[in-house]
Design an enzyme around this catalytic site. Structure first.
Site, mmCIF file in Angstrom:
data_model
loop_
_atom_site.group_PDB
_atom_site.id
_atom_site.type_symbol
_atom_site.label_atom_id
_atom_site.label_comp_id
_atom_site.label_asym_id
_atom_site.label_seq_id
_atom_site.Cartn_x
_atom_site.Cartn_y
_atom_site.Cartn_z
ATOM 1 N N HIS A 76 -11.936 2.388 -2.336
ATOM 2 C CA HIS A 76 -12.061 1.306 -1.247
ATOM 3 C C HIS A 76 -11.112 0.355 -1.032
ATOM 4 C CE1 HIS A 76 -14.728 -0.070 -4.447
ATOM 5 N NE2 HIS A 76 -13.813 -1.033 -4.530
ATOM 6 N N GLU A 122 -8.138 0.912 -4.114
ATOM 7 C CA GLU A 122 -8.349 1.024 -5.409
ATOM 8 C C GLU A 122 -9.173 2.297 -5.886
ATOM 9 O OE1 GLU A 122 -11.779 -1.629 -7.097
ATOM 10 O OE2 GLU A 122 -10.896 -3.052 -5.626
ATOM 11 N N HIS A 163 -10.474 -5.261 -14.955
ATOM 12 C CA HIS A 163 -11.580 -6.210 -15.017
ATOM 13 C C HIS A 163 -11.257 -6.673 -16.376
ATOM 14 C CE1 HIS A 163 -13.745 -5.472 -11.479
ATOM 15 N NE2 HIS A 163 -13.746 -4.169 -11.681
#
Length: 176
Positions: A76, A122, A163
């Site tokens: 996405h 990504e 992350h």
């Protein structure tokens, strides 16, 4: 004779410089620091995760060229702090990848498949390089903390981001 020795030294130096991998060379290893919950102590601990650029690029090439239209919603759009018209969202700082195709403001139509669209996607990537099951629905495969970032529509590799804690929150560029 001196000229021949100098020519030989110059050639040897050029070969060694050209043989060294560039920062975006497919042989590069990317390092991501991610906090993961230790199940024994129930505390967050820094983990150093290593990713092969060649494997991450392979992951992106196996991913469909779509924006969230799979069972898992991957790949996405990676907004990188921009809206769909290429305007920077207030308070956001885009990641600089060091490649023109990757650093330019996006153009993202409503369905993400416009004729003039160009933006970043990504897709999950893993230290062992296995392909993410993008069509898995519920329960979908754990995407892990890291993503390979690449361009739509031509799949130019931009970099690997992760992350900081688990697989949630802001994404940061990993080092290479």
């Amino acid at each position: 004779m001196v000229a021949i020795k100098n020519l030989f030294l110059l050639a040897a130096t050029a070969v060694s410089v050209l043989a060294a991998p560039s920062p975006l060379d497919a042989r590069a290893t990317w390092t991501c620091i991610n906090q993961q919950l230790n199940p024994k102590t129930n505390k967050w601990e820094d983990k150093r995760l290593l990713y092969s650029q060649a494997k991450a690029e392979s992951n992106s090439h196996h991913a469909p060229l779509s924006d969230g239209k799979t069972g898992s919603s991957y790949p996405h759009w990676f907004t990188n702090g921009y809206d769909g018209n290429g305007k920077l969202i207030k308070g956001r700082t885009p990641i600089k990848f060091g490649k023109a195709d990757c650093d330019r403001p996006p153009k993202h139509s409503q369905n993400g498949m416009g004729k003039d669209d160009h933006y970043l996607l990504e897709f999950p990537t893993f230290p062992d390089g296995h392909d993410y099951k993008f069509d898995s629905k519920k329960p979908k495969e754990d995407p892990g903390p890291a993503r390979v970032i690449y361009t739509y529509p031509n799949k130019v590799f931009c970099g690997i981001v992760a992350h900081q804690r688990g697989n949630q929150g802001d994404l940061r560029l990993c080092s290479h």
